[in-house]
Design an enzyme around this catalytic site. Structure first.
Site, PDB file in Angstrom:
ATOM      1  N   ASP A 126       0.927  -1.207  -0.133  1.00 23.73           N
ATOM      2  CA  ASP A 126       0.138  -0.050  -0.031  1.00 23.73           C
ATOM      3  C   ASP A 126       0.938   1.055   0.058  1.00 23.73           C
ATOM      4  O   ASP A 126       1.821   1.399   0.835  1.00 23.73           O
ATOM      5  CB  ASP A 126      -1.063  -0.224   1.424  1.00 23.73           C
ATOM      6  CG  ASP A 126      -2.375  -0.178   0.781  1.00 23.73           C
ATOM      7  OD1 ASP A 126      -2.514  -0.729  -0.311  1.00 23.73           O
ATOM      8  OD2 ASP A 126      -3.290   0.065   1.863  1.00 23.73           O
ATOM      9  N   ASP A 228      -3.754   4.309  -2.395  1.00 28.79           N
ATOM     10  CA  ASP A 228      -4.776   4.384  -1.691  1.00 28.79           C
ATOM     11  C   ASP A 228      -5.413   5.897  -2.005  1.00 28.79           C
ATOM     12  O   ASP A 228      -4.931   6.859  -2.147  1.00 28.79           O
ATOM     13  CB  ASP A 228      -4.407   4.657  -0.032  1.00 28.79           C
ATOM     14  CG  ASP A 228      -5.666   4.698   0.849  1.00 28.79           C
ATOM     15  OD1 ASP A 228      -6.483   3.620   0.960  1.00 28.79           O
ATOM     16  OD2 ASP A 228      -5.714   5.930   1.459  1.00 28.79           O
ATOM     17  N   GLU A 292      -6.831   2.880  -6.223  1.00 28.82           N
ATOM     18  CA  GLU A 292      -8.123   2.754  -5.484  1.00 28.82           C
ATOM     19  C   GLU A 292      -8.897   4.243  -5.881  1.00 28.82           C
ATOM     20  O   GLU A 292      -8.591   5.205  -5.257  1.00 28.82           O
ATOM     21  CB  GLU A 292      -7.946   2.724  -4.018  1.00 28.82           C
ATOM     22  CG  GLU A 292      -9.257   2.351  -3.296  1.00 28.82           C
ATOM     23  CD  GLU A 292      -9.409   2.886  -1.954  1.00 28.82           C
ATOM     24  OE1 GLU A 292     -10.089   2.194  -1.077  1.00 28.82           O
ATOM     25  OE2 GLU A 292      -8.627   3.914  -1.496  1.00 28.82           O
ATOM     26  N   HIS A 353     -11.367  -5.077   2.184  1.00 28.30           N
ATOM     27  CA  HIS A 353     -11.080  -4.786   3.850  1.00 28.30           C
ATOM     28  C   HIS A 353     -12.203  -3.663   4.114  1.00 28.30           C
ATOM     29  O   HIS A 353     -12.454  -3.410   5.234  1.00 28.30           O
ATOM     30  CB  HIS A 353     -10.047  -4.414   3.996  1.00 28.30           C
ATOM     31  CG  HIS A 353      -9.228  -3.276   3.397  1.00 28.30           C
ATOM     32  ND1 HIS A 353      -9.076  -3.198   2.113  1.00 28.30           N
ATOM     33  CD2 HIS A 353      -9.067  -2.133   4.222  1.00 28.30           C
ATOM     34  CE1 HIS A 353      -8.450  -1.625   1.996  1.00 28.30           C
ATOM     35  NE2 HIS A 353      -8.473  -1.367   3.080  1.00 28.30           N
ATOM     36  N   ASP A 354     -12.567  -2.885   2.929  1.00 27.00           N
ATOM     37  CA  ASP A 354     -13.723  -1.890   3.134  1.00 27.00           C
ATOM     38  C   ASP A 354     -15.081  -2.331   3.000  1.00 27.00           C
ATOM     39  O   ASP A 354     -15.955  -1.389   3.343  1.00 27.00           O
ATOM     40  CB  ASP A 354     -13.071  -0.818   2.421  1.00 27.00           C
ATOM     41  CG  ASP A 354     -11.925  -0.078   2.840  1.00 27.00           C
ATOM     42  OD1 ASP A 354     -11.808  -0.182   4.149  1.00 27.00           O
ATOM     43  OD2 ASP A 354     -11.177   0.675   1.925  1.00 27.00           O
TER      44      ASP A 354
END
Length: 554
Positions: A126, A228, A292, A353-354
């Site tokens: 990330d 991100d 993302e 994960h979100d």
């Protein structure tokens, strides 16, 4: 910053597989590795605890690499492991070029890079360019005075005439997006938590510092970055208010009360992405840049940029929000394929994960069909840890809630803890994840739906994923072939993947009743329900409820 530290590794002692054989389709076609790859997302806090503190770590990831090789993935993507106060569990970065002690140290990074090299796995990490923690040295200096050399490293503005925030912008985590700093006598902007101030990417020194972060990790052997919140990177300079959202109603996410016209997807973002790509191009070999951005398709595809200046893969999250029906999915795939630029390579995501886990969104009976869809569509798929086990969201008792989004905006089901619970490895205590109580509660079915048990069960979800990944490697048409729609009815979705003379027909029953479809003659090479494969002579093909089939056409 420490001096460069190249970690080339050595594949000669690989305990599992030969890299060339595992990527034969991509290598044979001369394509970049990331086109034929399958990416596996690891949320380190919940993957494997190696030191008995209840939290996963980098040594734990290394410990489980052979399980990922056995599964058949090609690359792992690690969610943040950098030094952080953990207000947002690593996305509030205190030092971008360090490892938080809860996850290990730089020696663990070196060991993990080496372990991935030895197993033929790529390592993606990330990269968090939009904001830092308010405990970052940069922010401490920026807020110290309006004359500090780093005074412009963050987004500072004077108060409105009434003394309030400069405008009406809202934080994604609830409340205003501006916080007053009494020392500097100004407001600072934060798209997320107030302890996550946004960096000012219009400041050249910030750009250079953050590009050097990329160089730091590339020097240490990573193969790419997942960037991100890239669509939040820039904001309107004139600070115009965001307009109200006429579709918003009580019970919806408060952040959606306004249309994010001035706070996301600004034109300036693309120059920043180009700068990131140039850094990757400084390094020999093939690296991947993944972005993302939760955006409509027509905006998402602009993040491919030009062939050498955009993301290789702007994450396509639309399968997670599209109705689970054959016609809706077929329409999405066709729209995406139609809007891709000529140089754009598609990608697909069903969980992360979100977002709520796949099984909790579409039901356990469709989990196998979803696996076949994800791994047979044209493009690079990303799996989220635990989906290969059929993991579902876990109910989190109020006293165990950890997610700041749920704490700030309770009762709306926005919390992300249910999808972040620990990986289930074995029927041993704490599911083999840890020797102590984990940081989040385990799924109640951990004694049955764990890796050890499912690996021994021929009909398990894990065995299906393993078989699908093996077939994808063996059939270049699945990893690199063209997509051709075949049929979309109320119950069935069917499409072909073609490469040269090879043709594979995928038929997915996305409903709860048996269906029939007119199909050419071919060999049934896989079923999601584990029945013996056979020959289809042509004509009507019977497809059971919740079944997916793959046929190699004659």
């Amino acid at each position: 910053m420490q001096p460069p530290e190249r970690l080339c590794g050595d594949d000669s002692d690989s305990p599992a597989t030969d890299l060339a054989a595992r990527r034969q389709a991509g290598v044979a076609a001369g394509e970049p590795w990331w086109k034929s790859a399958v990416i596996y997302q690891i949320y380190p806090r919940s993957f494997q605890d190696s030191n008995g503190d209840g939290v996963g770590d980098l040594a734990g990831v290394l410990q489980r690499l052979d399980a990922l090789v056995a599964l058949g993935v090609d690359a792992i993507w690690l969610s943040p492991f950098y030094r952080s106060p953990m207000a947002d569990f690593g996305y509030d970065v205190r030092d971008h070029v360090s490892v938080d002690p809860i996850f290990g140290d730089m020696a663990d990074v070196r060991a993990l890079v080496r372990g991935c090299r030895q197993r033929g796995l790529k390592l993606i990490v990330d990269y968090i360019p939009n904001h830092t923690s308010d405990r970052h040295l940069w922010f401490a200096e920026s807020r110290s005075s309006r004359t500090n050399p780093r005074r412009d490293w963050y987004v500072w503005r004077d108060a409105a005439p009434d003394g309030g925030p400069p405008n009406n912008w809202l934080s994604e985590f609830g409340g205003p997006a501006w916080t007053w700093d009494p020392g500097r006598q100004q407001y600072y902007y934060h798209a997320f938590l107030s302890c996550q101030p946004d960096l000012n990417w219009r400041c050249p020194d910030v750009v250079e510092a953050m590009l050097n972060v990329m160089r730091f990790w590339l020097d240490r052997g990573v193969d790419g970055f997942r960037v991100d919140a890239i669509h939040h990177l820039m904001e309107r300079e004139d600070l115009a208010d965001n307009p109200g959202n006429p579709l918003w109603r009580e019970g919806m996410d408060p952040a959606d009360r306004l249309v994010r016209a001035g706070t996301v997807d600004q034109p300036d973002v693309h120059a920043a992405v180009s700068a990131m790509r140039r850094v990757l191009d400084e390094y020999p070999g093939e690296h991947v840049l993944i972005g993302e951005a939760y955006l409509p398709l027509e905006r998402l595809v602009t993040y491919y940029g030009s062939p050498d200046a955009g993301f290789h893969l702007p994450f396509n999250f639309h399968l997670m929000s599209t109705p689970w029906t054959p016609t809706a999915v077929a329409a999405l795939v066709s729209a995406y394929e139609r809007q891709l630029p000529d140089h754009g390579w598609p990608n697909w995501v069903l969980s992360n994960h979100d977002r709520s886990r796949l099984v909790s969104r579409i039901g356990g009976s469709q989990a196998r069909v979803a696996a076949m869809l994800l791994l047979t569509l044209r493009g690079t798929p990303t799996l989220y840890q635990g989906d290969e086990l059929g993991m579902a969201d876990v109910d989190i008792p109020r006293d165990r809630v950890r997610d700041p989004l749920e704490i700030n905006v309770p009762g709306l089901g926005l919390g992300r803890d249910p999808a972040r619970t620990p990986m289930m490895w074995s029927p041993e205590r704490h599911a083999g994840f840890s020797s102590v109580e984990p940081w989040l509660p385990l799924s109640p079915d951990w004694r049955d739906l764990n890796v050890q048990n499912q690996a021994a069960q021929p009909g398990s979800v894990l065995r299906l994923y393993t078989a699908l990944l093996a077939l994808r490697r063996a059939e270049p048409a699945l990893s690199l072939g063209d997509y051709h729609p075949f049929a979309a009815t109320d119950g069935l979705l069917a499409y072909e993947r073609r490469l040269g003379t090879a043709r594979l027909l995928i038929v997915l029953n996305m409903g709860a009743r048996p269906e029939r479809i007119e199909a050419p003659a071919g060999q049934v090479v896989m079923s999601t329900q584990g029945e013996p494969v056979g020959t289809h002579a042509g004509g009507l093909l019977q497809v059971a409820a919740h079944q997916g089939l793959i046929l190699r056409l004659a």
